[in-house]
Design a protein around this motif. Structure first.
Motif, PDB file in Angstrom:
ATOM      1  N   ARG A 183       0.831  -1.215   0.000  1.00 25.76           N
ATOM      2  CA  ARG A 183       0.000   0.000   0.000  1.00 25.76           C
ATOM      3  C   ARG A 183       0.864   1.262   0.000  1.00 25.76           C
ATOM      4  NH1 ARG A 183      -5.248  -0.943   0.344  1.00 25.76           N
ATOM      5  NH2 ARG A 183      -6.018  -2.894   1.265  1.00 25.76           N
ATOM      6  N   LYS A 184       1.972   1.218   0.708  1.00 29.18           N
ATOM      7  CA  LYS A 184       2.846   2.387   0.785  1.00 29.18           C
ATOM      8  C   LYS A 184       3.520   2.683  -0.547  1.00 29.18           C
ATOM      9  CE  LYS A 184       6.929   4.242   3.153  1.00 29.18           C
ATOM     10  NZ  LYS A 184       7.943   4.004   4.228  1.00 29.18           N
ATOM     11  N   PHE A 185       4.027   1.642  -1.224  1.00 32.28           N
ATOM     12  CA  PHE A 185       4.834   1.858  -2.429  1.00 32.28           C
ATOM     13  C   PHE A 185       4.060   1.684  -3.732  1.00 32.28           C
ATOM     14  CE2 PHE A 185       8.027   1.036   0.802  1.00 32.28           C
ATOM     15  CZ  PHE A 185       9.005   1.970   0.496  1.00 32.28           C
ATOM     16  N   LEU A 186       2.958   0.914  -3.706  1.00 28.83           N
ATOM     17  CA  LEU A 186       2.219   0.653  -4.933  1.00 28.83           C
ATOM     18  C   LEU A 186       0.757   1.089  -4.870  1.00 28.83           C
ATOM     19  CD1 LEU A 186       3.631  -2.913  -5.718  1.00 28.83           C
ATOM     20  CD2 LEU A 186       4.344  -0.736  -6.729  1.00 28.83           C
ATOM     21  N   GLY A 187       0.303   1.454  -3.668  1.00 30.51           N
ATOM     22  CA  GLY A 187      -1.078   1.890  -3.526  1.00 30.51           C
ATOM     23  C   GLY A 187      -2.091   0.778  -3.684  1.00 30.51           C
ATOM     24  N   LYS A 188      -1.671  -0.464  -3.447  1.00 30.63           N
ATOM     25  CA  LYS A 188      -2.550  -1.620  -3.593  1.00 30.63           C
ATOM     26  C   LYS A 188      -2.322  -2.581  -2.443  1.00 30.63           C
ATOM     27  CE  LYS A 188      -1.899  -1.334  -8.601  1.00 30.63           C
ATOM     28  NZ  LYS A 188      -1.381  -2.024  -9.808  1.00 30.63           N
ATOM     29  N   SER A 189      -3.297  -3.436  -2.194  1.00 28.75           N
ATOM     30  CA  SER A 189      -3.114  -4.462  -1.173  1.00 28.75           C
ATOM     31  C   SER A 189      -2.239  -5.577  -1.730  1.00 28.75           C
ATOM     32  CB  SER A 189      -4.468  -5.031  -0.730  1.00 28.75           C
ATOM     33  OG  SER A 189      -5.023  -5.844  -1.757  1.00 28.75           O
ATOM     34  N   ALA A 190      -1.690  -6.381  -0.840  1.00 30.72           N
ATOM     35  CA  ALA A 190      -0.851  -7.505  -1.261  1.00 30.72           C
ATOM     36  C   ALA A 190      -1.656  -8.500  -2.092  1.00 30.72           C
ATOM     37  CB  ALA A 190      -0.253  -8.191  -0.036  1.00 30.72           C
ATOM     38  N   LEU A 191      -2.938  -8.693  -1.731  1.00 28.10           N
ATOM     39  CA  LEU A 191      -3.791  -9.616  -2.483  1.00 28.10           C
ATOM     40  C   LEU A 191      -4.090  -9.079  -3.877  1.00 28.10           C
ATOM     41  CD1 LEU A 191      -5.426 -12.213  -2.548  1.00 28.10           C
ATOM     42  CD2 LEU A 191      -7.347 -10.968  -1.520  1.00 28.10           C
ATOM     43  N   GLU A 192      -4.232  -7.768  -4.012  1.00 31.76           N
ATOM     44  CA  GLU A 192      -4.500  -7.176  -5.331  1.00 31.76           C
ATOM     45  C   GLU A 192      -3.398  -7.508  -6.325  1.00 31.76           C
ATOM     46  OE1 GLU A 192      -6.667  -3.078  -5.558  1.00 31.76           O
ATOM     47  OE2 GLU A 192      -5.584  -3.096  -3.643  1.00 31.76           O
ATOM     48  N   LEU A 193      -2.146  -7.531  -5.870  1.00 31.42           N
ATOM     49  CA  LEU A 193      -1.048  -7.857  -6.773  1.00 31.42           C
ATOM     50  C   LEU A 193      -1.180  -9.283  -7.308  1.00 31.42           C
ATOM     51  CD1 LEU A 193       0.157  -5.214  -5.604  1.00 31.42           C
ATOM     52  CD2 LEU A 193       2.378  -6.351  -5.638  1.00 31.42           C
ATOM     53  N   ILE A 194      -1.592 -10.198  -6.434  1.00 32.10           N
ATOM     54  CA  ILE A 194      -1.785 -11.586  -6.872  1.00 32.10           C
ATOM     55  C   ILE A 194      -2.942 -11.668  -7.869  1.00 32.10           C
ATOM     56  CG2 ILE A 194      -2.327 -13.934  -6.123  1.00 32.10           C
ATOM     57  CD1 ILE A 194      -1.155 -13.179  -3.371  1.00 32.10           C
ATOM     58  N   ASN A 195      -4.044 -11.002  -7.537  1.00 37.42           N
ATOM     59  CA  ASN A 195      -5.218 -11.035  -8.418  1.00 37.42           C
ATOM     60  C   ASN A 195      -4.939 -10.382  -9.766  1.00 37.42           C
ATOM     61  OD1 ASN A 195      -6.744 -12.355  -6.484  1.00 37.42           O
ATOM     62  ND2 ASN A 195      -7.668 -10.480  -5.686  1.00 37.42           N
ATOM     63  N   GLU A 196      -4.186  -9.293  -9.767  1.00 37.82           N
ATOM     64  CA  GLU A 196      -3.863  -8.609 -11.022  1.00 37.82           C
ATOM     65  C   GLU A 196      -3.029  -9.506 -11.929  1.00 37.82           C
ATOM     66  OE1 GLU A 196      -1.985  -4.918 -10.110  1.00 37.82           O
ATOM     67  OE2 GLU A 196      -3.860  -3.886  -9.615  1.00 37.82           O
ATOM     68  N   ARG A 197      -2.074 -10.227 -11.337  1.00 35.57           N
ATOM     69  CA  ARG A 197      -1.246 -11.139 -12.146  1.00 35.57           C
ATOM     70  C   ARG A 197      -2.090 -12.274 -12.702  1.00 35.57           C
ATOM     71  NH1 ARG A 197       0.633 -13.318 -15.430  1.00 35.57           N
ATOM     72  NH2 ARG A 197       2.724 -14.175 -15.794  1.00 35.57           N
TER      73      ARG A 197
END
Length: 277
Positions: free
Chosen positions: A208-222
Protein backbone atom coordinates in the motif's frame (compact mmCIF):
# COMPACT_ATOMS: atom_id res chain seq x y z
CA UNK A 1 -7.78 -13.97 -36.57
CA UNK A 2 -4.53 -15.93 -36.55
CA UNK A 3 -3.88 -17.53 -33.17
CA UNK A 4 -0.29 -17.90 -31.95
CA UNK A 5 0.45 -18.98 -28.38
CA UNK A 6 4.07 -17.81 -28.48
CA UNK A 7 6.86 -16.84 -30.86
CA UNK A 8 10.60 -17.38 -30.74
CA UNK A 9 13.43 -15.08 -31.86
CA UNK A 10 12.69 -13.70 -35.33
CA UNK A 11 8.97 -14.34 -34.70
CA UNK A 12 9.21 -17.97 -35.70
CA UNK A 13 7.23 -20.79 -34.09
CA UNK A 14 10.47 -22.81 -33.98
CA UNK A 15 13.42 -21.85 -31.80
CA UNK A 16 16.57 -21.70 -33.92
CA UNK A 17 18.49 -18.78 -32.37
CA UNK A 18 18.89 -16.91 -29.09
CA UNK A 19 19.83 -13.48 -30.39
CA UNK A 20 18.96 -11.14 -33.27
CA UNK A 21 19.41 -7.46 -34.06
CA UNK A 22 17.94 -5.43 -36.93
CA UNK A 23 18.68 -1.72 -37.32
CA UNK A 24 16.66 0.90 -39.19
CA UNK A 25 13.96 -1.43 -40.52
CA UNK A 26 10.71 -0.12 -42.01
CA UNK A 27 7.48 -2.11 -41.59
CA UNK A 28 9.42 -5.40 -41.73
CA UNK A 29 7.15 -8.39 -41.07
CA UNK A 30 10.22 -10.55 -40.44
CA UNK A 31 10.95 -8.37 -37.40
CA UNK A 32 7.41 -7.69 -36.18
CA UNK A 33 4.42 -9.74 -37.29
CA UNK A 34 1.19 -7.76 -38.01
CA UNK A 35 -0.96 -9.34 -35.31
CA UNK A 36 -0.99 -9.58 -31.53
CA UNK A 37 1.34 -12.24 -30.17
CA UNK A 38 3.33 -13.43 -27.18
CA UNK A 39 7.13 -13.58 -27.04
CA UNK A 40 9.39 -16.21 -25.51
CA UNK A 41 12.22 -13.68 -25.44
CA UNK A 42 13.17 -10.12 -24.47
CA UNK A 43 12.91 -7.37 -27.05
CA UNK A 44 14.00 -3.74 -27.21
CA UNK A 45 12.35 -1.57 -29.87
CA UNK A 46 13.81 1.87 -30.54
CA UNK A 47 11.45 4.02 -32.62
CA UNK A 48 13.17 6.35 -35.13
CA UNK A 49 10.42 7.68 -37.39
CA UNK A 50 6.65 7.31 -37.64
CA UNK A 51 3.73 6.92 -35.29
CA UNK A 52 1.15 4.45 -34.08
CA UNK A 53 0.05 2.61 -30.97
CA UNK A 54 1.95 -0.15 -29.19
CA UNK A 55 -0.46 -2.40 -27.28
CA UNK A 56 1.40 -4.24 -24.50
CA UNK A 57 -0.55 -6.52 -22.15
CA UNK A 58 -3.77 -4.73 -23.15
CA UNK A 59 -2.47 -1.23 -22.39
CA UNK A 60 -1.98 1.27 -25.22
CA UNK A 61 1.23 3.31 -25.57
CA UNK A 62 1.93 5.90 -28.24
CA UNK A 63 4.82 5.12 -30.59
CA UNK A 64 6.92 8.16 -31.46
CA UNK A 65 10.54 8.98 -32.36
CA UNK A 66 13.17 8.23 -29.69
CA UNK A 67 10.82 6.21 -27.54
CA UNK A 68 12.38 2.90 -26.50
CA UNK A 69 10.10 -0.04 -25.61
CA UNK A 70 11.16 -2.97 -23.42
CA UNK A 71 9.15 -6.20 -23.90
CA UNK A 72 9.53 -9.16 -21.55
CA UNK A 73 8.89 -12.86 -22.22
CA UNK A 74 5.22 -13.89 -22.04
CA UNK A 75 3.94 -10.35 -22.64
CA UNK A 76 1.33 -10.01 -25.38
CA UNK A 77 1.98 -7.11 -27.71
CA UNK A 78 1.01 -5.66 -31.08
CA UNK A 79 2.19 -2.63 -33.08
CA UNK A 80 -0.63 -0.68 -34.75
CA UNK A 81 1.39 1.30 -37.28
CA UNK A 82 0.10 4.45 -38.94
CA UNK A 83 1.60 4.36 -42.42
CA UNK A 84 5.33 3.80 -42.11
CA UNK A 85 7.40 3.06 -39.01
CA UNK A 86 11.20 3.05 -38.90
CA UNK A 87 12.80 1.41 -35.87
CA UNK A 88 15.63 -0.79 -34.59
CA UNK A 89 14.94 -4.07 -32.80
CA UNK A 90 17.09 -6.13 -30.46
CA UNK A 91 15.83 -9.59 -29.44
CA UNK A 92 17.48 -12.05 -27.05
CA UNK A 93 16.55 -14.91 -24.75
CA UNK A 94 17.31 -15.22 -21.08
CA UNK A 95 19.47 -18.28 -21.88
CA UNK A 96 21.63 -16.11 -24.13
CA UNK A 97 22.54 -13.88 -21.18
CA UNK A 98 23.17 -16.65 -18.60
CA UNK A 99 26.94 -17.03 -19.28
CA UNK A 100 27.64 -13.54 -17.91
CA UNK A 101 25.43 -14.19 -14.86
CA UNK A 102 23.41 -11.09 -15.64
CA UNK A 103 19.91 -10.56 -14.29
CA UNK A 104 17.88 -9.51 -17.32
CA UNK A 105 14.87 -8.42 -15.25
CA UNK A 106 16.30 -5.03 -14.39
CA UNK A 107 13.98 -2.23 -13.28
CA UNK A 108 13.16 -0.99 -16.77
CA UNK A 109 9.66 0.35 -17.46
CA UNK A 110 7.59 -0.47 -20.54
CA UNK A 111 9.00 2.54 -22.37
CA UNK A 112 11.54 5.34 -21.99
CA UNK A 113 11.74 8.63 -23.90
CA UNK A 114 15.40 9.39 -24.51
CA UNK A 115 17.05 12.79 -24.90
CA UNK A 116 19.90 13.79 -27.23
CA UNK A 117 22.71 12.58 -24.96
CA UNK A 118 20.94 9.30 -24.15
CA UNK A 119 20.26 8.77 -27.86
CA UNK A 120 23.99 9.05 -28.61
CA UNK A 121 24.85 6.39 -26.02
CA UNK A 122 22.17 3.97 -27.24
CA UNK A 123 23.14 4.54 -30.85
CA UNK A 124 26.73 3.57 -30.09
CA UNK A 125 25.64 0.38 -28.32
CA UNK A 126 23.19 -0.66 -31.06
CA UNK A 127 25.85 -0.08 -33.71
CA UNK A 128 28.47 -2.05 -31.76
CA UNK A 129 26.10 -4.96 -31.21
CA UNK A 130 25.09 -4.97 -34.88
CA UNK A 131 28.71 -4.91 -36.09
CA UNK A 132 29.71 -7.72 -33.74
CA UNK A 133 26.74 -9.82 -34.89
CA UNK A 134 28.15 -10.00 -38.44
CA UNK A 135 31.88 -9.79 -37.68
CA UNK A 136 32.53 -13.54 -37.19
CA UNK A 137 35.49 -12.53 -35.05
CA UNK A 138 36.69 -14.48 -31.98
CA UNK A 139 34.71 -13.76 -28.79
CA UNK A 140 32.04 -11.81 -30.68
CA UNK A 141 29.22 -13.55 -28.74
CA UNK A 142 30.86 -12.70 -25.41
CA UNK A 143 31.19 -9.07 -26.48
CA UNK A 144 27.56 -8.95 -27.64
CA UNK A 145 26.37 -10.26 -24.27
CA UNK A 146 28.44 -7.63 -22.48
CA UNK A 147 27.11 -4.84 -24.68
CA UNK A 148 23.50 -5.95 -24.20
CA UNK A 149 24.05 -5.93 -20.45
CA UNK A 150 25.52 -2.41 -20.72
CA UNK A 151 22.47 -1.32 -22.74
CA UNK A 152 20.09 -2.76 -20.11
CA UNK A 153 21.98 -0.99 -17.31
CA UNK A 154 21.91 2.23 -19.30
CA UNK A 155 18.14 1.98 -19.85
CA UNK A 156 17.62 1.25 -16.16
CA UNK A 157 19.63 4.34 -15.23
CA UNK A 158 17.75 6.51 -17.74
CA UNK A 159 14.44 5.41 -16.20
CA UNK A 160 15.37 6.19 -12.61
CA UNK A 161 14.29 9.86 -12.52
CA UNK A 162 10.81 9.04 -13.88
CA UNK A 163 10.17 5.64 -12.35
CA UNK A 164 9.43 4.67 -8.79
CA UNK A 165 10.54 1.08 -9.43
CA UNK A 166 14.11 1.92 -8.48
CA UNK A 167 13.10 2.76 -4.91
CA UNK A 168 11.05 -0.35 -4.22
CA UNK A 169 12.32 -2.32 -1.21
CA UNK A 170 14.05 -5.61 -2.00
CA UNK A 171 11.38 -7.49 -0.07
CA UNK A 172 8.64 -6.08 -2.31
CA UNK A 173 10.62 -6.88 -5.45
CA UNK A 174 11.02 -10.47 -4.25
CA UNK A 175 7.29 -10.63 -3.49
CA UNK A 176 6.43 -9.65 -7.06
CA UNK A 177 8.95 -12.13 -8.46
CA UNK A 178 7.48 -14.92 -6.32
CA UNK A 179 3.95 -14.07 -7.47
CA UNK A 180 5.04 -14.29 -11.09
CA UNK A 181 6.43 -17.79 -10.52
CA UNK A 182 3.74 -19.21 -8.22
CA UNK A 183 0.42 -17.41 -8.81
CA UNK A 184 -1.20 -20.38 -10.56
CA UNK A 185 -0.84 -22.63 -7.51
CA UNK A 186 -0.66 -20.08 -4.69
CA UNK A 187 -3.06 -17.13 -4.43
CA UNK A 188 -2.93 -16.43 -0.70
CA UNK A 189 -0.78 -13.67 0.78
CA UNK A 190 0.01 -15.93 3.74
CA UNK A 191 2.02 -18.31 1.54
CA UNK A 192 4.27 -15.56 0.17
CA UNK A 193 4.65 -13.78 3.50
CA UNK A 194 5.75 -17.03 5.16
CA UNK A 195 8.30 -17.69 2.41
CA UNK A 196 9.69 -14.18 2.87
CA UNK A 197 9.76 -14.38 6.65
CA UNK A 198 7.22 -11.64 7.39
CA UNK A 199 3.57 -11.48 8.40
CA UNK A 200 0.77 -10.77 5.85
CA UNK A 201 -0.06 -7.45 7.53
CA UNK A 202 3.48 -6.18 7.02
CA UNK A 203 3.34 -7.19 3.34
CA UNK A 204 0.11 -5.20 3.02
CA UNK A 205 1.78 -2.17 4.60
CA UNK A 206 4.59 -2.34 2.03
CA UNK A 207 2.37 -2.79 -1.02
CA UNK A 208 0.00 0.00 0.00
CA UNK A 209 2.85 2.39 0.79
CA UNK A 210 4.83 1.86 -2.43
CA UNK A 211 2.22 0.65 -4.93
CA UNK A 212 -1.08 1.89 -3.53
CA UNK A 213 -2.55 -1.62 -3.59
CA UNK A 214 -3.11 -4.46 -1.17
CA UNK A 215 -0.85 -7.50 -1.26
CA UNK A 216 -3.79 -9.62 -2.48
CA UNK A 217 -4.50 -7.18 -5.33
CA UNK A 218 -1.05 -7.86 -6.77
CA UNK A 219 -1.78 -11.59 -6.87
CA UNK A 220 -5.22 -11.04 -8.42
CA UNK A 221 -3.86 -8.61 -11.02
CA UNK A 222 -1.25 -11.14 -12.15
CA UNK A 223 -3.93 -13.82 -12.37
CA UNK A 224 -6.25 -11.60 -14.43
CA UNK A 225 -3.39 -10.65 -16.75
CA UNK A 226 -2.65 -14.31 -17.49
CA UNK A 227 -6.32 -15.03 -18.11
CA UNK A 228 -6.43 -12.15 -20.61
CA UNK A 229 -3.29 -13.39 -22.35
CA UNK A 230 -4.68 -16.90 -22.72
CA UNK A 231 -8.10 -15.69 -23.86
CA UNK A 232 -6.53 -13.63 -26.62
CA UNK A 233 -3.65 -15.78 -27.79
CA UNK A 234 -4.74 -19.39 -27.48
CA UNK A 235 -7.39 -21.73 -28.82
CA UNK A 236 -8.15 -23.17 -25.37
CA UNK A 237 -11.79 -23.17 -24.36
CA UNK A 238 -12.88 -21.12 -21.35
CA UNK A 239 -13.05 -24.32 -19.30
CA UNK A 240 -9.54 -25.36 -20.35
CA UNK A 241 -8.12 -21.97 -19.40
CA UNK A 242 -9.81 -22.13 -15.99
CA UNK A 243 -8.34 -25.59 -15.37
CA UNK A 244 -4.85 -24.62 -16.53
CA UNK A 245 -4.84 -21.63 -14.19
CA UNK A 246 -5.86 -23.63 -11.15
CA UNK A 247 -9.58 -22.85 -10.90
CA UNK A 248 -11.55 -25.92 -9.84
CA UNK A 249 -14.96 -24.50 -10.80
CA UNK A 250 -15.79 -22.75 -14.06
CA UNK A 251 -18.48 -20.68 -12.36
CA UNK A 252 -15.98 -19.30 -9.82
CA UNK A 253 -13.49 -18.60 -12.60
CA UNK A 254 -16.11 -16.61 -14.52
CA UNK A 255 -17.24 -14.69 -11.42
CA UNK A 256 -13.65 -13.87 -10.50
CA UNK A 257 -12.86 -12.52 -13.97
CA UNK A 258 -16.11 -10.57 -14.23
CA UNK A 259 -15.56 -9.00 -10.81
CA UNK A 260 -12.07 -7.82 -11.82
CA UNK A 261 -12.84 -6.70 -15.38
CA UNK A 262 -16.55 -6.01 -15.61
CA UNK A 263 -17.10 -8.59 -18.36
CA UNK A 264 -17.30 -12.35 -18.82
CA UNK A 265 -14.32 -14.27 -20.21
CA UNK A 266 -16.17 -14.93 -23.49
CA UNK A 267 -17.16 -11.28 -23.91
CA UNK A 268 -13.56 -10.22 -23.33
CA UNK A 269 -12.29 -12.76 -25.88
CA UNK A 270 -14.82 -11.62 -28.48
CA UNK A 271 -14.02 -7.94 -27.98
CA UNK A 272 -10.24 -8.45 -28.13
CA UNK A 273 -10.44 -10.66 -31.21
CA UNK A 274 -12.49 -8.02 -32.95
CA UNK A 275 -10.10 -5.26 -31.94
CA UNK A 276 -6.87 -7.02 -32.92
CA UNK A 277 -7.94 -8.97 -35.99
Amino acid sequence: MKKVSGLQIGHSSIKDKDFKIECDVINDKNVEVPFSHRHYFYAIYWIHEGNGMHIIDFEEYEMRPDRVFFIKPEQVHFMQIEGSLKYSALQFTEDFMIPINSKVEKEIPVYIDIDKNEKSRIEILFNQIQKESVSRLPNSTVIIRSEINTLLLDLERMAMPISNFSILPDLLCKYREMIDKNFIKERQVQFYATQLGVCPNYMNVLTRKFLGKSALELINERTVLEIKRMLLRSDFTISEIAYRLGFNELSYFSRFFRLKTGMTPQKFRDSMNKMYQ
